[in-house]
Design an enzyme around this catalytic site. Structure first.
Site, PDB file in Angstrom:
ATOM      1  N   LYS A   1      38.699  44.625  32.276  1.00  0.00           N
ATOM      2  CA  LYS A   1      38.533  44.271  30.841  1.00  0.00           C
ATOM      3  C   LYS A   1      37.750  45.058  30.287  1.00  0.00           C
ATOM      4  CE  LYS A   1      40.415  39.666  31.474  1.00  0.00           C
ATOM      5  NZ  LYS A   1      40.542  38.407  31.447  1.00  0.00           N
TER       6      LYS A   1
ATOM      7  N   ARG B   1      40.463  36.544  39.902  1.00  0.00           N
ATOM      8  CA  ARG B   1      41.979  37.167  39.364  1.00  0.00           C
ATOM      9  C   ARG B   1      41.546  38.513  39.238  1.00  0.00           C
ATOM     10  NH1 ARG B   1      44.825  38.484  34.808  1.00  0.00           N
ATOM     11  NH2 ARG B   1      46.704  37.890  34.875  1.00  0.00           N
TER      12      ARG B   1
END
Ligand code: HH2
Length: 262
Positions: A196, A243
């Site tokens: 991210k 994840r």
């Protein structure tokens, strides 16, 4: 949980697993690398992503789920009830819902349910997100969603603070720092930090509060080290699921951590 984006525009791997054969190959590769769950998604949730019509999203995810569900636990990453129904009928046993609205669909199929926190939608979520107390607000929201999902009939519920979904770099760091508190609340926690943008920002030497003159963030393909550091942090704090895109290195790190803890 390995990420399998059957999309053309996901922020870090858009287009790579868009066709059926490539997606199934990558799913099997992640299983061989140590994934316990493969999270199949047919619509990007990155900031600014456009929505995918329901029938197109089904066309992307259902055949892949049918092909892989005999080999590994499949989660479907969707916010559309019809897609969730189709995916859970095709063999998925977990519904990963970033909108946290579809618990009834998971309950109907006897599936596990992930309720994620987000503020806003992909179109507007990164435009100046504000909280009085991000940790308290997200914690209360998730506790409420866990109660609601159980009341709807789901027996396996996970909560997720939604790193990067309507959060500044500082908010993401505050939520990660507070993971032990979220874990202590007693509902299994899922954490998604992989590749991210806050990782690219911090790894390049950017300030947690974003200052004029901060260096350009590292691109998504240079965020492995920060992704691993944050996954190890989450696991060490007691997260039940991480994840990730990079399954093999994360599984290596998890083995090391497990040995230390044992
Ligand atoms: N992050 C993304 C997508 N789905 N689901 C949960 N529960 N938690 C997350 O943090 C999360 C998620 C975004 O990552 P990715 O799937 O790689 O990108 P895109 O949304 O662009 O497909």
């Amino acid at each position: 949980m390995g990420v399998l984006n059957v999309t053309s525009d996901s922020f870090s791997d858009g287009g790579r697993y868009r066709d059926f054969d490539a997606a199934v190959r990558r799913g099997r590769e992640m299983v061989a690398e140590g994934a316990d769950i493969v999270d199949v998604g047919g619509e990007s949730t990155r900031p600014g992503a456009s929505t995918v019509p329901e029938d197109e999203e089904m066309r992307r995810v259902v055949p892949v789920i049918e092909a892989l569900s005999g080999e590994v636990r499949i989660s479907v990453d969707t916010t559309k009830a019809a897609v969730a129904h189709a995916a859970l009928s095709a063999g998925a046993t977990m519904l990963n819902d970033v909108s946290a609205e579809l618990a009834a669909v998971a309950a109907e199929h006897g599936a596990a349910y992930v309720a994620m926190h987000r503020k806003g939608t992909p179109a507007d979520m990164q435009i100046d997100p504000r909280y009085d107390d991000v940790v308290a607000e997200v914690g209360e929201y998730l506790a409420g969603k866990a109660r609601w999902a159980r009341a709807a009939g789901v027996s396996e519920v996970y909560v997720d603070p939604g790193i990067g979904f309507g959060k500044t770099v500082r908010h993401n760091l505050q939520l990660l720092a507070a993971l032990p508190r979220l874990v202590a609340a007693g509902v299994p926690v899922l954490v998604g930090t992989s590749r991210k943008s806050f990782i690219g920002h911090l790894a390049a030497g950017g300030s947690p509060d974003g200052r004029v003159g901060d260096p350009t963030p590292l691109p998504a393909d240079r965020r492995l080290e920060g992704s691993l550091a944050s996954a190890v942090w989450a696991m060490a704090c007691g997260a039940a699921v991480v994840r990730v895109h990079d399954v093999a290195p994360t599984a290596d790190a998890a083995r090391l951590l497990r040995a230390v803890v044992a």
